[in-house]
Design an enzyme around this catalytic site. Structure first.
Site, PDB file in Angstrom:
ATOM      1  N   GLY A  23       0.781  -1.238   0.000  1.00  0.00           N
ATOM      2  CA  GLY A  23       0.000   0.000   0.000  1.00  0.00           C
ATOM      3  C   GLY A  23       0.809   1.284   0.000  1.00  0.00           C
TER       4      GLY A  23
ATOM      5  CG  ASP B 112      -1.108  -7.048  -4.714  1.00  0.00           C
ATOM      6  OD1 ASP B 112      -0.290  -6.139  -4.918  1.00  0.00           O
ATOM      7  OD2 ASP B 112      -0.765  -8.256  -4.627  1.00  0.00           O
TER       8      ASP B 112
ATOM      9  CG  ASP C 241      -4.128 -12.954 -11.942  1.00  0.00           C
ATOM     10  OD1 ASP C 241      -3.539 -11.907 -12.308  1.00  0.00           O
ATOM     11  OD2 ASP C 241      -3.826 -14.081 -12.365  1.00  0.00           O
TER      12      ASP C 241
ATOM     13  CG  ASP D 171       5.794  -0.945  -7.808  1.00  0.00           C
ATOM     14  OD1 ASP D 171       6.725  -1.041  -8.642  1.00  0.00           O
ATOM     15  OD2 ASP D 171       5.992  -0.853  -6.588  1.00  0.00           O
TER      16      ASP D 171
ATOM     17  CE  LYS E  54       8.132  -3.667 -10.068  1.00  0.00           C
ATOM     18  NZ  LYS E  54       8.435  -3.542  -8.625  1.00  0.00           N
TER      19      LYS E  54
HETATM   20  C1  LIG Z   1       6.529  -4.420  -5.679  1.00  0.00           C
HETATM   21  S1  LIG Z   1       4.976  -4.899  -5.084  1.00  0.00           S
HETATM   22  C2  LIG Z   1       4.070  -3.398  -5.061  1.00  0.00           C
HETATM   23  C3  LIG Z   1       4.465  -2.466  -3.949  1.00  0.00           C
HETATM   24  C4  LIG Z   1       3.541  -1.279  -3.870  1.00  0.00           C
HETATM   25  N1  LIG Z   1       3.733  -0.377  -4.993  1.00  0.00           N
HETATM   26  C5  LIG Z   1       3.788  -0.494  -2.597  1.00  0.00           C
HETATM   27  O1  LIG Z   1       4.328   0.607  -2.669  1.00  0.00           O
HETATM   28  O2  LIG Z   1       3.398  -0.951  -1.527  1.00  0.00           O
HETATM   29  C6  LIG Z   1       4.317  -5.718  -6.488  1.00  0.00           C
HETATM   30  C7  LIG Z   1       2.919  -6.295  -6.237  1.00  0.00           C
HETATM   31  O3  LIG Z   1       2.388  -6.726  -7.489  1.00  0.00           O
HETATM   32  C8  LIG Z   1       1.502  -7.787  -7.189  1.00  0.00           C
HETATM   33  N2  LIG Z   1       1.174  -8.531  -8.402  1.00  0.00           N
HETATM   34  C9  LIG Z   1       2.014  -9.213  -9.212  1.00  0.00           C
HETATM   35  N3  LIG Z   1       1.317  -9.800 -10.200  1.00  0.00           N
HETATM   36  C10 LIG Z   1       0.018  -9.460 -10.024  1.00  0.00           C
HETATM   37  C11 LIG Z   1      -1.189  -9.772 -10.726  1.00  0.00           C
HETATM   38  N4  LIG Z   1      -1.176 -10.555 -11.814  1.00  0.00           N
HETATM   39  N5  LIG Z   1      -2.349  -9.271 -10.267  1.00  0.00           N
HETATM   40  C12 LIG Z   1      -2.370  -8.488  -9.161  1.00  0.00           C
HETATM   41  N6  LIG Z   1      -1.259  -8.161  -8.452  1.00  0.00           N
HETATM   42  C13 LIG Z   1      -0.084  -8.642  -8.873  1.00  0.00           C
HETATM   43  C14 LIG Z   1       2.269  -8.605  -6.171  1.00  0.00           C
HETATM   44  O4  LIG Z   1       1.400  -9.442  -5.434  1.00  0.00           O
HETATM   45  C15 LIG Z   1       2.926  -7.514  -5.325  1.00  0.00           C
HETATM   46  O5  LIG Z   1       2.184  -7.247  -4.148  1.00  0.00           O
END
Ligand SMILES: C[S@@+](CC[C@H](N)C(=O)[O-])C[C@H]1O[C@@H](n2cnc3c(N)ncnc32)[C@H](O)[C@@H]1O
Length: 229
Positions: A75, A94, A110, A134, A174
């Site tokens: 978050g 997420d 997803d 991200d 990203k």
């Molecule tokens: C680097 S973290 C994000 C951090 C966030 N920007 C923060 O500042 O707290 C990347 C997130 O992308 C989510 N993620 C990856 N693939 C995903 C998908 N197909 N659908 C939803 N979320 C996804 C992961 O579960 C993870 O929590």
């Protein structure tokens, strides 16, 4: 922890039962100034500073009313959006659970599922000013596979952004080393006035992550055609 004889760097007192990679991760967290800063300033993630730094350079957050945060957990990015634009409605998604954040609607599912884009758009209730992503695919250690999986998320984010953004809106995502692929950059340039790549200082130097910042959404071509009729 012990602080003796190593220039003030913190070390883990006991490594019992921990793998070498998890010890390395914990030591890096303990000695990371962004982790300490995030704790002191109440951000849930050090990633928050990547968005702060990107916004200091590209100025896309101020005044936003509707924002989508793809890969919201835990978050940190949404907290930054809340602080810079307290009036904004935020919709996040997420795979992982995210503790509630005031002003944010959070879907735990997803993003690549068939239903996700429509559910996000419905929760948004109108055109978005910004779509942030991200998201990173879980790495399997095979460079090409990891790259393809993360780029698939960026492409899906781009398609989604082109469906929900208002004209003039911004898409930030990203990407991995080398930036977006040629075909994706071409698509972004078709859809947005400016497309830039940046690696904010808070992004670890040994990480292959970069960000693509696409600003000035030109609007959906079919919407423009409909306006012409
Ligand atoms: C680097 S973290 C994000 C951090 C966030 N920007 C923060 O500042 O707290 C990347 C997130 O992308 C989510 N993620 C990856 N693939 C995903 C998908 N197909 N659908 C939803 N979320 C996804 C992961 O579960 C993870 O929590």
């Amino acid at each position: 922890m012990s602080r003796g004889g190593n220039g003030g760097r913190q070390r883990i007192k006991t490594a019992k039962g921990r793998s070498a990679s998890s010890i390395k991760w914990i030591q890096r967290q303990l000695n990371d100034p962004y982790v300490r800063k995030a704790q002191a300033e109440g951000y849930r993630s050090r990633a928050a500073y990547k968005l702060i730094e990107l916004d200091e350079r590209f100025h896309f957050l101020r005044g936003a009313k509707r924002v989508v945060d793809l890969g919201i957990a835990p978050g940190g990015w949404t907290q930054v959006v809340r602080r810079i634009c307290p009036q904004a409605a935020i919709v996040g998604i997420d795979l992982l659970p995210t503790d509630p954040i005031e002003g944010a609607t959070i879907l735990q599912m997803d993003f690549m599922s068939d239903e996700a884009p429509a559910l996000l758009a419905e929760a948004l209730g109108g055109p978005a000013d910004i779509v942030l992503s991200d998201m990173a695919a879980n790495t399997v250690g095979h460079q090409q596979t990891d790259h393809l999986r993360t780029m698939a998320l960026v492409e899906a984010g781009c398609l989604f952004a082109s469906e929900v953004l208002r004209p003039g809106g911004t898409y930030v995502a990203k990407v991995l080393a080398g930036g977006a692929d040629h075909s994706l950059v071409a698509e972004l340039k078709r859809l947005f006035t400016t497309v830039k790549h940046a690696k904010p200082p808070a992004s670890r130097k040994d990480s292959s992550e970069w960000y693509v910042i696409a600003q000035g959404f030109k609007g959906r071509p079919e919407a423009a055609e409909a306006d012409d009729e």
